[in-house]
Design a protein around this motif. Structure first.
Motif, PDB file in Angstrom:
ATOM      1  N   UNK A 111       0.801  -1.216   0.000  1.00  0.00           N
ATOM      2  CA  UNK A 111       0.000   0.000   0.000  1.00  0.00           C
ATOM      3  C   UNK A 111       0.837   1.270   0.000  1.00  0.00           C
ATOM      4  N   UNK A 112       2.082   1.185  -0.455  1.00  0.00           N
ATOM      5  CA  UNK A 112       2.950   2.350  -0.502  1.00  0.00           C
ATOM      6  C   UNK A 112       2.382   3.396  -1.445  1.00  0.00           C
ATOM      7  N   UNK A 113       2.911   4.573  -1.367  1.00  0.00           N
ATOM      8  CA  UNK A 113       2.568   5.741  -2.182  1.00  0.00           C
ATOM      9  C   UNK A 113       1.591   6.625  -1.415  1.00  0.00           C
ATOM     10  N   UNK A 114       1.521   7.834  -1.798  1.00  0.00           N
ATOM     11  CA  UNK A 114       0.709   8.897  -1.214  1.00  0.00           C
ATOM     12  C   UNK A 114       0.653   8.794   0.304  1.00  0.00           C
ATOM     13  N   UNK A 129      -7.120  -6.779   4.618  1.00  0.00           N
ATOM     14  CA  UNK A 129      -6.417  -6.695   3.338  1.00  0.00           C
ATOM     15  C   UNK A 129      -6.759  -7.902   2.476  1.00  0.00           C
ATOM     16  N   UNK A 130      -6.805  -9.094   3.079  1.00  0.00           N
ATOM     17  CA  UNK A 130      -7.146 -10.297   2.319  1.00  0.00           C
ATOM     18  C   UNK A 130      -8.561 -10.201   1.748  1.00  0.00           C
ATOM     19  N   UNK A 131      -9.502  -9.675   2.510  1.00  0.00           N
ATOM     20  CA  UNK A 131     -10.872  -9.493   2.014  1.00  0.00           C
ATOM     21  C   UNK A 131     -10.889  -8.599   0.777  1.00  0.00           C
ATOM     22  N   UNK A 132     -10.108  -7.537   0.817  1.00  0.00           N
ATOM     23  CA  UNK A 132     -10.073  -6.598  -0.306  1.00  0.00           C
ATOM     24  C   UNK A 132      -9.357  -7.195  -1.516  1.00  0.00           C
ATOM     25  N   UNK A 133      -8.345  -7.990  -1.278  1.00  0.00           N
ATOM     26  CA  UNK A 133      -7.658  -8.666  -2.389  1.00  0.00           C
ATOM     27  C   UNK A 133      -8.604  -9.663  -3.040  1.00  0.00           C
ATOM     28  N   UNK A 134      -9.415 -10.343  -2.246  1.00  0.00           N
ATOM     29  CA  UNK A 134     -10.355 -11.325  -2.790  1.00  0.00           C
ATOM     30  C   UNK A 134     -11.405 -10.704  -3.703  1.00  0.00           C
ATOM     31  N   UNK A 135     -11.615  -9.390  -3.613  1.00  0.00           N
ATOM     32  CA  UNK A 135     -12.586  -8.706  -4.469  1.00  0.00           C
ATOM     33  C   UNK A 135     -12.026  -8.391  -5.861  1.00  0.00           C
ATOM     34  N   UNK A 138      -9.449 -12.272 -11.225  1.00  0.00           N
ATOM     35  CA  UNK A 138      -8.381 -13.278 -11.126  1.00  0.00           C
ATOM     36  C   UNK A 138      -7.011 -12.798 -11.613  1.00  0.00           C
ATOM     37  N   UNK A 139      -6.959 -12.042 -12.689  1.00  0.00           N
ATOM     38  CA  UNK A 139      -5.666 -11.565 -13.191  1.00  0.00           C
ATOM     39  C   UNK A 139      -5.033 -10.595 -12.213  1.00  0.00           C
ATOM     40  N   UNK A 140      -5.832  -9.678 -11.666  1.00  0.00           N
ATOM     41  CA  UNK A 140      -5.304  -8.722 -10.688  1.00  0.00           C
ATOM     42  C   UNK A 140      -4.783  -9.448  -9.452  1.00  0.00           C
ATOM     43  N   UNK A 141      -5.550 -10.414  -8.959  1.00  0.00           N
ATOM     44  CA  UNK A 141      -5.115 -11.193  -7.778  1.00  0.00           C
ATOM     45  C   UNK A 141      -3.796 -11.910  -8.058  1.00  0.00           C
ATOM     46  N   UNK A 142      -3.712 -12.513  -9.241  1.00  0.00           N
ATOM     47  CA  UNK A 142      -2.510 -13.263  -9.600  1.00  0.00           C
ATOM     48  C   UNK A 142      -1.295 -12.337  -9.639  1.00  0.00           C
ATOM     49  N   UNK A 143      -1.438 -11.168 -10.262  1.00  0.00           N
ATOM     50  CA  UNK A 143      -0.318 -10.237 -10.359  1.00  0.00           C
ATOM     51  C   UNK A 143       0.077  -9.690  -8.988  1.00  0.00           C
ATOM     52  N   UNK A 144      -0.910  -9.338  -8.162  1.00  0.00           N
ATOM     53  CA  UNK A 144      -0.610  -8.861  -6.805  1.00  0.00           C
ATOM     54  C   UNK A 144       0.141  -9.937  -6.038  1.00  0.00           C
ATOM     55  N   UNK A 145      -0.333 -11.168  -6.134  1.00  0.00           N
ATOM     56  CA  UNK A 145       0.318 -12.283  -5.444  1.00  0.00           C
ATOM     57  C   UNK A 145       1.757 -12.477  -5.917  1.00  0.00           C
ATOM     58  N   UNK A 146       1.943 -12.497  -7.223  1.00  0.00           N
ATOM     59  CA  UNK A 146       3.277 -12.756  -7.764  1.00  0.00           C
ATOM     60  C   UNK A 146       4.268 -11.647  -7.418  1.00  0.00           C
ATOM     61  N   UNK A 147       3.832 -10.389  -7.476  1.00  0.00           N
ATOM     62  CA  UNK A 147       4.756  -9.273  -7.242  1.00  0.00           C
ATOM     63  C   UNK A 147       4.969  -9.017  -5.757  1.00  0.00           C
ATOM     64  N   UNK A 175      -3.952  -0.273 -10.868  1.00  0.00           N
ATOM     65  CA  UNK A 175      -5.414  -0.279 -10.690  1.00  0.00           C
ATOM     66  C   UNK A 175      -5.846  -1.225  -9.580  1.00  0.00           C
ATOM     67  N   UNK A 176      -5.176  -2.373  -9.499  1.00  0.00           N
ATOM     68  CA  UNK A 176      -5.512  -3.342  -8.449  1.00  0.00           C
ATOM     69  C   UNK A 176      -5.227  -2.749  -7.072  1.00  0.00           C
ATOM     70  N   UNK A 177      -4.080  -2.073  -6.926  1.00  0.00           N
ATOM     71  CA  UNK A 177      -3.747  -1.453  -5.648  1.00  0.00           C
ATOM     72  C   UNK A 177      -4.746  -0.356  -5.300  1.00  0.00           C
ATOM     73  N   UNK A 178      -5.178   0.389  -6.307  1.00  0.00           N
ATOM     74  CA  UNK A 178      -6.184   1.437  -6.074  1.00  0.00           C
ATOM     75  C   UNK A 178      -7.494   0.816  -5.599  1.00  0.00           C
ATOM     76  N   UNK A 179      -7.893  -0.293  -6.218  1.00  0.00           N
ATOM     77  CA  UNK A 179      -9.113  -0.983  -5.788  1.00  0.00           C
ATOM     78  C   UNK A 179      -8.984  -1.453  -4.333  1.00  0.00           C
ATOM     79  N   UNK A 180      -7.809  -2.002  -3.991  1.00  0.00           N
ATOM     80  CA  UNK A 180      -7.586  -2.464  -2.618  1.00  0.00           C
ATOM     81  C   UNK A 180      -7.715  -1.295  -1.644  1.00  0.00           C
ATOM     82  N   UNK A 181      -7.075  -0.168  -1.976  1.00  0.00           N
ATOM     83  CA  UNK A 181      -7.145   1.010  -1.109  1.00  0.00           C
ATOM     84  C   UNK A 181      -8.587   1.499  -0.967  1.00  0.00           C
ATOM     85  N   UNK A 182      -9.301   1.601  -2.085  1.00  0.00           N
ATOM     86  CA  UNK A 182     -10.692   2.055  -2.042  1.00  0.00           C
ATOM     87  C   UNK A 182     -11.547   1.119  -1.183  1.00  0.00           C
ATOM     88  N   UNK A 183     -11.351  -0.180  -1.360  1.00  0.00           N
ATOM     89  CA  UNK A 183     -12.111  -1.153  -0.572  1.00  0.00           C
ATOM     90  C   UNK A 183     -11.764  -1.067   0.910  1.00  0.00           C
TER      91      UNK A 183
END
Length: 194
Positions: A111-114, A129-135, A138-147, A175-183
């Protein structure tokens, strides 16, 4: 193994080719095993779950939709299999999400930045955080997990996701990180209003 090679093997498996099934198993075994091991942290259980995941993958291979990369689809099946195992064995959430020495959800790096990450560890628990990642899709989850959880670099992901270039991967991650932050902010509002 390239995405093209994987897709060719998938087409052959869908036709009933058992040799292609064996090739795909050998080619993706370490990928699936690493996902399992990251959840379970036990070599024997991870190996059993790897084999069980492949059974599920091969049983449902006809349902694979090419709008996602095959590895994303495989990763989703594998993770769901691991989560079911964890629930069935009554593993504690602690074991699923982190150990005391090495948190899986390193909130500051994810959640780095700003100004968002000020006191993020105090404001949001691992479960939130896990609840928000689950939202995420699948591609966003996979990339977040891998990175963020498996330590892959964006450049390395070009070899896995051959249909995406580095810029696309970075945009999806952003975009995935923004969604996590918003959630997380919505979750925080709900908690404060309760």
């Amino acid at each position: 193994m390239t995405q093209t090679e994987i897709i060719e093997l998938v087409k052959e498996i869908q036709k009933g080719n058992k040799i292609a099934e064996t090739k795909l198993y050998k080619g993706l075994h370490s990928f699936v095993y690493l996902i399992c091991y990251n959840y379970i942290k036990n070599k024997e259980d991870a190996e059993d779950l790897t084999n069980e995941s492949f059974v599920k993958i091969f049983r449902s291979i006809d349902t694979y939709e090419s709008k996602y990369t095959f590895l994303t689809w495989v990763g989703t099946i594998t993770k769901n299999n691991c989560l079911n195992f964890v629930r069935s064995k009554s593993y504690k959430n602690l074991q699923l999400t982190y150990n005391d020495d090495n948190p899986l959800f390193e909130t500051p790096s994810l959640l780095k930045n700003d100004n968002f990450d000020k006191n993020a560890n105090e404001r949001f628990g691992d479960y939130d955080i896990q609840l928000c990642i689950n939202k995420l899709n699948p591609l966003e989850k996979q990339l977040i997990d891998l990175v963020y959880f498996q330590g892959y670099k964006v450049k390395e992901l070009n070899n896995i996701f051959t249909d995406l270039d580095s810029v696309n991967i970075r945009v999806i991650l952003f975009r995935a990180k923004k969604k996590i932050k918003d959630n997380l902010l919505q979750l925080e509002k709900k908690k404060n209003n309760a």
